[in-house]
Design a protein around this motif. Structure first.
Motif, mmCIF file in Angstrom:
data_model
loop_
_atom_site.group_PDB
_atom_site.id
_atom_site.type_symbol
_atom_site.label_atom_id
_atom_site.label_comp_id
_atom_site.label_asym_id
_atom_site.label_seq_id
_atom_site.Cartn_x
_atom_site.Cartn_y
_atom_site.Cartn_z
ATOM 1 N N ARG A 47 -58.279 -23.212 45.934
ATOM 2 C CA ARG A 47 -58.047 -21.839 45.471
ATOM 3 C C ARG A 47 -57.533 -21.816 44.040
ATOM 4 N NH1 ARG A 47 -55.794 -18.902 50.933
ATOM 5 N NH2 ARG A 47 -57.883 -18.635 51.834
ATOM 6 N N ILE B 86 -60.477 -22.390 41.808
ATOM 7 C CA ILE B 86 -61.367 -21.225 41.758
ATOM 8 C C ILE B 86 -60.721 -20.123 40.920
ATOM 9 C CG2 ILE B 86 -62.428 -19.408 43.137
ATOM 10 C CD1 ILE B 86 -62.810 -21.565 45.345
ATOM 11 N N ILE C 259 -69.554 -21.444 40.418
ATOM 12 C CA ILE C 259 -68.106 -21.492 40.582
ATOM 13 C C ILE C 259 -67.693 -22.796 41.233
ATOM 14 C CG2 ILE C 259 -66.168 -20.430 41.810
ATOM 15 C CD1 ILE C 259 -67.546 -17.730 41.231
ATOM 16 N N ARG C 260 -68.452 -23.199 42.247
ATOM 17 C CA ARG C 260 -68.135 -24.471 42.892
ATOM 18 C C ARG C 260 -68.236 -25.612 41.889
ATOM 19 N NH1 ARG C 260 -69.315 -29.092 46.562
ATOM 20 N NH2 ARG C 260 -71.100 -29.697 45.311
ATOM 21 N N ALA D 5 -65.397 -25.498 39.400
ATOM 22 C CA ALA D 5 -64.101 -25.737 40.035
ATOM 23 C C ALA D 5 -63.935 -27.214 40.360
ATOM 24 C CB ALA D 5 -63.966 -24.887 41.302
ATOM 25 N N VAL E 222 -65.775 -21.917 48.815
ATOM 26 C CA VAL E 222 -65.952 -21.003 47.685
ATOM 27 C C VAL E 222 -66.291 -19.614 48.201
ATOM 28 C CG1 VAL E 222 -67.315 -20.462 45.641
ATOM 29 C CG2 VAL E 222 -66.688 -22.840 46.136
ATOM 30 N N THR F 103 -63.261 -17.986 49.743
ATOM 31 C CA THR F 103 -62.274 -17.567 48.755
ATOM 32 C C THR F 103 -62.762 -16.331 47.989
ATOM 33 O OG1 THR F 103 -61.460 -19.811 48.516
ATOM 34 C CG2 THR F 103 -60.967 -18.289 46.725
ATOM 35 N N LEU F 104 -64.036 -16.323 47.667
ATOM 36 C CA LEU F 104 -64.581 -15.151 46.979
ATOM 37 C C LEU F 104 -64.482 -13.920 47.879
ATOM 38 C CD1 LEU F 104 -67.696 -16.612 45.126
ATOM 39 C CD2 LEU F 104 -65.380 -16.247 44.259
#
Lengths: 149, 149
Positions: free
Chosen positions: A23, A26, A43-44, A47, A60, A63-64
């Motif tokens: 987290r 991210i 994003i992955r 990150a 991911v 979390t999104l």
DNA sequence: GTCAATGCAAACTTTTTGCAACTCC
DNA sequence: GGAGTTGCAAAAAGTTTGCATTGAC
């Protein structure tokens, strides 16, 4: 103005969520991505790169989802293919996309507000979401097409 | 005004395509579906029902592609889930969708033309496609939400 | 010590594709 | 007869889910 990683992390904690390496990473990617259109895969990748920690794609997405539910993130579709994501900003914007080259520009909501309200009056409800882009053909691509015919 | 099955079938033939039982059935479904929002699956189900012939889903997609390439059909996304399809009409329309209940209304293009042209002037390109719906919350759902809070 | 969060693998939905068999012209 | 179409099965892409394990608080 720009949100920092720490702001996001603290805000998450304040909402009662646990702060994990995934987290935190991210949050960092999102905080550093202002104005960018990132897919969940982007994003992955970022990150993982910047944290050195392996993060699963499903993490991911989860979390999104959290960010989305908190209203901090917009999921937007610019065309076919993966959706993109960006932090909600003070002045929200719509997306104008070229269906030929994929180029896109952001249109501040106040530029379309008038028409949208007018539609609201006439049709019972006004567009309020930027979930789908407005699709057209950009000047360059329009010119190219004209040259070819 | 309304396109008939035979018109579609003839037009297809005129374009050099072969007329099969599957295509005839799909033409019939499309011709009879004015104003409806049909998914590719809806079309398959109806086409099979009314023709009694088994039609594969991939055949439906391929036939819809033909119609799309000919510019006779619009593929539209109203939200998540399958895309919908409808024959192109004389007066084309945009789709205004409630993201809460899914209800949608058609908005004739000329109602949004002015704003879209204005956007074109300011941003280099105007929205010209109805591929993505305009998303909002309808009056009923807005009322419900207001009552709950 | 708990319970939330993760990784992994598998399911899912919608659409696309390769290919051999078929059939429309 | 030959190219256009089809069905089938498999792949593809993006996202979601179940579940045992891990780790944050």
């Amino acid at each position: 103005m720009h949100v920092t990683t720490d702001t996001l992390v603290s805000a998450l904690r304040d909402e009662g969520f646990r702060i994990t390496a995934a987290r935190r990473a991210i949050c960092a990617v999102l905080a550093e991505s202002h104005e960018e259109h990132l897919t969940a895969l982007d994003i992955r990748t970022r990150a993982v790169e910047r944290s050195g920690v392996e993060i699963d794609q499903s993490t991911v997405y989860r979390t999104l989802d959290v960010f989305g539910d908190l209203g901090w993130l917009h999921h937007v579709h610019l065309g076919h293919g993966p959706g993109i994501v960006h932090l909600v900003e003070e002045t929200d914007h719509h997306h104008l996309v070229c269906d030929s080259c994929g180029k896109s520009v952001d249109v501040p909501l106040n530029e379309v507000e008038e028409l949208f309200n007018e539609l609201g009056n006439r049709y019972g409800f006004a567009p309020t979401s930027v979930h789908f882009a407005l699709v057209g053909t950009c000047a360059d691509c329009a010119q190219l097409e004209a040259d070819q015919s």
